[in-house]
Design a protein around this motif. Structure first.
Motif, PDB file in Angstrom:
ATOM      1  N   LYS A  22       7.460   9.894  -0.981  1.00  0.00           N
ATOM      2  CA  LYS A  22       6.411   8.928  -1.340  1.00  0.00           C
ATOM      3  C   LYS A  22       5.156   9.163  -0.500  1.00  0.00           C
ATOM      4  N   PHE A  23       5.341   9.399   0.822  1.00  0.00           N
ATOM      5  CA  PHE A  23       4.209   9.669   1.708  1.00  0.00           C
ATOM      6  C   PHE A  23       3.435  10.894   1.227  1.00  0.00           C
ATOM      7  N   ARG A  24       4.130  11.969   0.918  1.00  0.00           N
ATOM      8  CA  ARG A  24       3.467  13.202   0.479  1.00  0.00           C
ATOM      9  C   ARG A  24       2.618  12.958  -0.775  1.00  0.00           C
ATOM     10  N   GLN A  25       3.141  12.170  -1.701  1.00  0.00           N
ATOM     11  CA  GLN A  25       2.403  11.873  -2.938  1.00  0.00           C
ATOM     12  C   GLN A  25       1.181  11.000  -2.650  1.00  0.00           C
ATOM     13  N   GLU A  26       1.363   9.937  -1.866  1.00  0.00           N
ATOM     14  CA  GLU A  26       0.250   9.039  -1.537  1.00  0.00           C
ATOM     15  C   GLU A  26      -0.800   9.748  -0.691  1.00  0.00           C
ATOM     16  N   ALA A  27      -0.351  10.508   0.295  1.00  0.00           N
ATOM     17  CA  ALA A  27      -1.278  11.205   1.189  1.00  0.00           C
ATOM     18  C   ALA A  27      -2.148  12.195   0.428  1.00  0.00           C
ATOM     19  N   ALA A  28      -1.573  12.897  -0.541  1.00  0.00           N
ATOM     20  CA  ALA A  28      -2.349  13.875  -1.313  1.00  0.00           C
ATOM     21  C   ALA A  28      -3.544  13.209  -1.992  1.00  0.00           C
ATOM     22  N   VAL A  29      -3.330  12.050  -2.559  1.00  0.00           N
ATOM     23  CA  VAL A  29      -4.408  11.327  -3.245  1.00  0.00           C
ATOM     24  C   VAL A  29      -5.446  10.828  -2.234  1.00  0.00           C
ATOM     25  N   ILE A  30      -4.977  10.194  -1.163  1.00  0.00           N
ATOM     26  CA  ILE A  30      -5.884   9.621  -0.152  1.00  0.00           C
ATOM     27  C   ILE A  30      -6.695  10.708   0.536  1.00  0.00           C
ATOM     28  N   ILE A  31      -6.057  11.800   0.902  1.00  0.00           N
ATOM     29  CA  ILE A  31      -6.763  12.894   1.593  1.00  0.00           C
ATOM     30  C   ILE A  31      -7.894  13.421   0.722  1.00  0.00           C
TER      31      ILE A  31
END
Length: 130
Positions: free
Chosen positions: A31-40
């Motif tokens: 979940k972190f990897r998916q959310e972080a990709a968008v936020i970054i």
């Protein structure tokens, strides 16, 4: 020195699971990897060019505090937080995390009621000297 704030709760990297179809991540780290990709991508913008050269990086993790914890600091190892964050920034903030020759990381709880986030400061190293 450049500083970037990423409003996504940092999560410690987990080991990949292996199946007959290959390796994959599950649970909070996925979940972190998916959310972080968008936020970054939002924080850096569409036209951001990854930094090249030798880098010194400072990471501050502000982890969402669970209601039931009595711990002074988040339990996960800083090494696992750094792995998750460094990997998520590869090809985005810098070309590859092998460019990092100095790394400092700290973890602490976010303020009560505040969502977790992480701050990354990056400095380009000139002439190989810190």
């Amino acid at each position: 020195m450049m500083e970037y704030k990423f409003p996504v709760n940092p999560v410690a990297a987990s080991r990949p699971r292996v199946s007959k179809f290959g390796a994959y991540f599950s649970g909070p780290y996925k979940k972190f990897r998916q959310e972080a990709a968008v936020i970054i991508n939002k924080v850096l913008g569409r036209n951001f060019t990854p930094i090249n050269g030798k880098l010194a990086v400072d990471i501050k993790c502000f982890v969402t505090r669970t209601k039931s914890t009595k711990l002074e600091h988040p339990k996960a190892d800083v090494a696992n937080y750094s792995k998750a964050i460094l990997d998520s920034l590869n090809g985005k903030l810098w070309e590859d995390d092998s460019q990092i020759i100095a790394l400092f990381i700290e973890k602490q709880w976010a303020n009560p009621g505040e969502q977790g986030y992480f701050v990354v400061s990056v400095e380009t190293i000139k002439n190989g000297n810190l």
